[in-house]
Design an enzyme around this catalytic site. Structure first.
Site, PDB file in Angstrom:
ATOM      1  N   HIS A 226      19.081   0.939 -25.024  1.00 52.33           N
ATOM      2  CA  HIS A 226      18.139  -0.152 -25.244  1.00 52.33           C
ATOM      3  C   HIS A 226      17.334  -0.429 -23.978  1.00 52.33           C
ATOM      4  O   HIS A 226      17.673   0.045 -22.898  1.00 52.33           O
ATOM      5  CB  HIS A 226      18.860  -1.423 -25.714  1.00 52.33           C
ATOM      6  CG  HIS A 226      19.927  -1.865 -24.770  1.00 52.33           C
ATOM      7  ND1 HIS A 226      21.219  -1.415 -24.826  1.00 52.33           N
ATOM      8  CD2 HIS A 226      19.885  -2.718 -23.726  1.00 52.33           C
ATOM      9  CE1 HIS A 226      21.936  -1.961 -23.869  1.00 52.33           C
ATOM     10  NE2 HIS A 226      21.144  -2.759 -23.179  1.00 52.33           N
ATOM     11  N   ARG A 294      37.128  -3.850 -19.370  1.00 52.21           N
ATOM     12  CA  ARG A 294      35.974  -3.891 -18.476  1.00 52.21           C
ATOM     13  C   ARG A 294      35.375  -5.296 -18.513  1.00 52.21           C
ATOM     14  O   ARG A 294      34.994  -5.791 -19.565  1.00 52.21           O
ATOM     15  CB  ARG A 294      34.929  -2.876 -18.941  1.00 52.21           C
ATOM     16  CG  ARG A 294      33.627  -2.809 -18.130  1.00 52.21           C
ATOM     17  CD  ARG A 294      32.659  -1.928 -18.902  1.00 52.21           C
ATOM     18  NE  ARG A 294      31.465  -1.521 -18.187  1.00 52.21           N
ATOM     19  CZ  ARG A 294      30.324  -2.210 -18.164  1.00 52.21           C
ATOM     20  NH1 ARG A 294      30.225  -3.374 -18.814  1.00 52.21           N
ATOM     21  NH2 ARG A 294      29.272  -1.736 -17.515  1.00 52.21           N
TER      22      ARG A 294
END
Length: 315
Positions: A226, A294
């Site tokens: 994106h 994460r």
């Protein structure tokens, strides 16, 4: 009292390798994260999920698996920058003197936020996300709007907990958050040769937690390529502060710039800041997290004061 926003000026987890540190959780927001249950008109939440010739900037860090590694998790990077040609994304609308990019690129530094500060910031995310979390692998916490992943939807953290919010966060937490944001803003301004005072925090700005749990909704699909300025028209500069370590806390989950003919990757490291101009010159994605958790914060800036938001505060 409840936290308020200050008005702005305008699948199963794979077992980790032996010797790694274990931490709970997992996210980086992906394309199409619509806020449900938060304040009306809340922004779509998307990517994680931030010049050449300047004195002290070093060259990229090497190649790995056919892709160029801009910063390895095992190295401490003082300041590293790669300049790229600006796209036409900044010329169609209004230009803002002292802010609109005239030089574009991507930088990474381990010299702005300490690892100890990153640990403290991560604990803020862990506390907030412990009260919610996505059913899939990607969860977010937005201290500005109050958006918190909850199952397959979102709730407004501040409405949900009301006055009890002060049992979750402290003023010291918010003061550290504001100070970290300010230092990152100043670093971006210095690197791109713009005025820090001409930049404005914009939405969405949020914590992300990613693990390897199978996606349950499109909100969990953080890995799609994106362009931030296409996804969010207000973005001019994007930054990410990483709060956990690649190959120690999680596998996969590298940040990838998708350039013609070659990808460029950044391996997260607690306290590492990556930042870049938000236009089409910096098409990017996040690799799927294969194991572990994460943590990161996406902090975004606009040149248009009409799209600014204020720092979160406890009042």
């Amino acid at each position: 009292m409840a936290a308020q926003r200050r008005a702005g000026p305008g699948g199963g987890e794979r077992r980790r390798p032996a010797g790694g540190k274990a931490r709970a959780g997992g996210t980086a927001p992906g394309r199409g994260w619509a806020l449900r249950g938060a304040a009306p008109g809340a922004a779509l939440l998307g990517s994680a999920v931030l010049v050449g010739g300047l004195l002290g900037w070093s060259l990229p860090g090497g190649r790995q698996g056919g892709a160029e590694v801009l910063a390895r998790g095992s190295e401490a990077v003082r300041d590293r920058f790669v300049e790229v040609a600006c796209s036409g994304d900044y010329g169609a609308g209004r230009r803002f003197e002292g802010c609109t990019p005239r030089k574009c690129g991507r930088g990474v530094t381990d010299a702005v936020i300490t690892r100890e500060e990153a640990e403290r910031i991560r604990r803020i995310a862990e506390r907030g996300l412990s009260f919610g979390g996505s059913d899939g692998g990607a969860s977010i916490l937005d201290l500005h709007s109050g958006a918190l992943s909850m199952g397959k939807h979102f709730v407004n953290l501040y409405r949900y907990f009301g006055d009890k919010i002060q049992d979750i966060f402290t003023e010291e937490d918010f003061a550290l958050y504001r100070d970290v944001r300010r230092r990152i803003q100043e670093k971006i301004a210095q690197t791109f040769g713009i005025s820090s005072s001409a930049m404005y925090l914009t939405k969405p700005t949020f914590f992300s937690r990613i693990n390897s749990t199978e996606a349950k909704t499109t909100h969990d699909e953080y890995w799609h390529p994106h362009i931030d300025k296409v996804t969010y028209g207000s973005f001019d500069y994007t930054s990410l502060l990483y709060l956990s370590d690649y190959a120690e806390d999680f596998g996969g989950g590298r940040f990838v710039f998708m350039d013609e003919g070659s990808n460029k990757t950044i391996e997260p490291r607690a306290g590492r800041v990556s930042f870049f101009t938000s236009g089409s010159e910096n098409l990017h994605r996040v690799e799927k997290v294969r194991w572990g958790t994460r943590y990161a914060i996406t902090i975004s800036f606009t040149c248009n004061p009409e799209h600014s938001i204020g720092d979160p505060v406890l009042t």
